[in-house]
Design a protein around this motif. Structure first.
Motif, short mmCIF file in Angstrom:
data_model
loop_
_atom_site.label_atom_id
_atom_site.label_comp_id
_atom_site.label_asym_id
_atom_site.label_seq_id
_atom_site.Cartn_x
_atom_site.Cartn_y
_atom_site.Cartn_z
N ASN A 1 71.87 43.73 102.28
CA ASN A 1 70.83 44.12 103.22
C ASN A 1 71.06 43.46 104.57
N PHE A 2 70.23 43.86 105.56
CA PHE A 2 70.42 43.37 106.92
C PHE A 2 70.29 41.85 106.99
N MET A 3 69.27 41.29 106.31
CA MET A 3 69.04 39.85 106.38
C MET A 3 70.22 39.08 105.82
N GLU A 4 70.72 39.52 104.66
CA GLU A 4 71.85 38.82 104.05
C GLU A 4 73.10 38.94 104.91
N ASP A 5 73.31 40.12 105.49
CA ASP A 5 74.49 40.30 106.36
C ASP A 5 74.41 39.38 107.57
N TRP A 6 73.21 39.26 108.14
CA TRP A 6 73.03 38.38 109.29
C TRP A 6 73.27 36.91 108.93
N LEU A 7 72.77 36.51 107.75
CA LEU A 7 72.97 35.13 107.31
C LEU A 7 74.44 34.83 107.06
N ILE A 8 75.17 35.81 106.53
CA ILE A 8 76.60 35.62 106.28
C ILE A 8 77.33 35.35 107.61
N LEU A 60 58.31 26.30 115.86
CA LEU A 60 59.77 26.19 115.86
C LEU A 60 60.27 25.61 114.54
N LEU A 61 59.60 24.58 114.05
CA LEU A 61 59.99 23.99 112.76
C LEU A 61 59.81 24.99 111.63
N ALA A 62 58.72 25.74 111.65
CA ALA A 62 58.46 26.71 110.59
C ALA A 62 59.51 27.82 110.59
N LEU A 63 59.87 28.33 111.77
CA LEU A 63 60.88 29.38 111.85
C LEU A 63 62.24 28.87 111.36
N SER A 64 62.58 27.64 111.76
CA SER A 64 63.87 27.08 111.32
C SER A 64 63.87 26.82 109.82
N GLU A 65 62.70 26.46 109.27
CA GLU A 65 62.60 26.24 107.83
C GLU A 65 62.75 27.56 107.07
N CYS A 66 62.18 28.64 107.62
CA CYS A 66 62.36 29.96 107.01
C CYS A 66 63.84 30.34 106.98
N TYR A 67 64.52 30.08 108.09
CA TYR A 67 65.96 30.37 108.13
C TYR A 67 66.69 29.54 107.08
N LYS A 68 66.37 28.26 106.98
CA LYS A 68 67.04 27.39 106.01
C LYS A 68 66.80 27.89 104.58
N GLN A 69 65.56 28.23 104.26
CA GLN A 69 65.25 28.69 102.91
C GLN A 69 65.99 29.97 102.57
N MET A 70 66.06 30.90 103.50
CA MET A 70 66.79 32.15 103.26
C MET A 70 68.29 31.89 103.15
N PHE A 71 68.82 30.99 103.97
CA PHE A 71 70.24 30.66 103.91
C PHE A 71 70.60 30.05 102.56
N TYR A 73 68.93 30.47 99.78
CA TYR A 73 68.72 31.46 98.73
C TYR A 73 69.87 32.46 98.66
N TYR A 74 70.26 33.01 99.79
CA TYR A 74 71.27 34.07 99.81
C TYR A 74 72.70 33.54 99.81
N ILE A 75 72.98 32.52 100.60
CA ILE A 75 74.36 32.08 100.82
C ILE A 75 74.78 30.97 99.86
N VAL A 76 73.94 29.95 99.74
CA VAL A 76 74.34 28.76 98.97
C VAL A 76 74.12 28.95 97.48
#
Length: 254
Positions: A1-8, A60-71, A73-76
């Motif tokens: 999906n788009f989110m996973e492709d962007w995280l990659i 800003l912290l919340a948005l960066s935490e959302c990015y970290k959690q998705m990264f 989940y999908y990548i690591v």
């Protein structure tokens, strides 16, 4: 999906830097110096502006935490949630408090001061000390490593801004209230540790009941006298450190 492709596309690999390597020392010195300087320069902003600034940093912290959690989940972790990274460590709390700070003020200045006292007394020391033992900040991806360093630098800025501008409470009642909030957070962290234990044994606040704390010195207490003794000693040490910081704060603003 788009989110996973962007995280990659943001998964830039790196060799995790070693503690006290050039990366660690340079990033830490520059970041902490910038946090100190900016906090000092912002100390005379009007109170309303400082509250808005902290609210913005909460976003800003919340948005960066959302990015970290998705990264993670999908990548690591290959689409599996790792409860070890659930966002309720002591250094995660300012994210929540900054977001509710403008609304707390509507119920009275004392609530605003309570949250600020907590972020100064209980978050600032840990945010600084983590740079002396950055083992959990080094990751095999640039994005996660930079996120971890920047997160703690922002926490240092938040704590110093509160300290320099006098947003916290100088009273013992204010410190007692912030300590009560800390103990309440310890209770929530323990509940998360127990409830999520079967799904990955998280270690919120490093006081899991399933194994000795991983914190230096207190792990030896746990091994010698039991897990609960190690956890209680660790909590008591945090409160003592916060008490010393509150003494410094009182002296500075009086």
């Amino acid at each position: 999906n788009f989110m996973e492709d962007w995280l990659i596309k943001t998964a830039w690999p790196m060799t995790p830097p070693l503690p006290f390597s050039a990366f660690h020392i340079c990033f830490s010195l520059f970041g902490l110096s910038a946090a100190f300087t900016l906090a000092w320069l912002c100390r005379r902003l009007p109170q309303a502006y400082r509250v808005r600034l902290l609210f913005f940093l909460g976003i800003l912290l919340a948005l960066s935490e959302c990015y970290k959690q998705m990264f993670l989940y999908y990548i690591v972790n290959g689409r599996k949630y790792d409860w070890w990274y659930f966002p309720f460590q002591l250094c995660s709390i300012p994210m929540y408090l900054c977001l509710i700070l403008p609304f707390a003020a509507k119920f009275g200045r004392k609530w605003e001061r309570l949250l600020c006292t907590f972020m100064y007394c209980y978050n600032l020391p840990g945010s600084i000390l983590v740079f002396a033992a950055p083992y959990g900040m080094m990751h095999p991806y640039w994005s996660l490593t930079i996120h971890s360093f920047m997160w703690h630098i922002l926490l240092v800025f938040i704590g110093l801004l509160i300290a320099f501008s006098g947003m916290g409470s100088v009273s013992w009642k204010g410190f007692t209230g912030s300590t009560g909030l800390f103990l309440a957070c310890c209770g929530i962290a323990t509940a998360v540790n127990i409830l999520a234990g079967p799904y990955g044994y998280p270690d919120m606040f490093y006081i899991t009941p399933y194994y000795p704390t991983t914190q230096p010195f207190f792990s030896m207490i746990a091994e010698q006298f039991g897990i609960m003794a190690g956890d209680l000693a660790y909590i008591a040490a945090i409160i003592m450190g916060a008490f010393i910081l509150h003494l410094i704060y009182r002296r500075y603003h009086r």
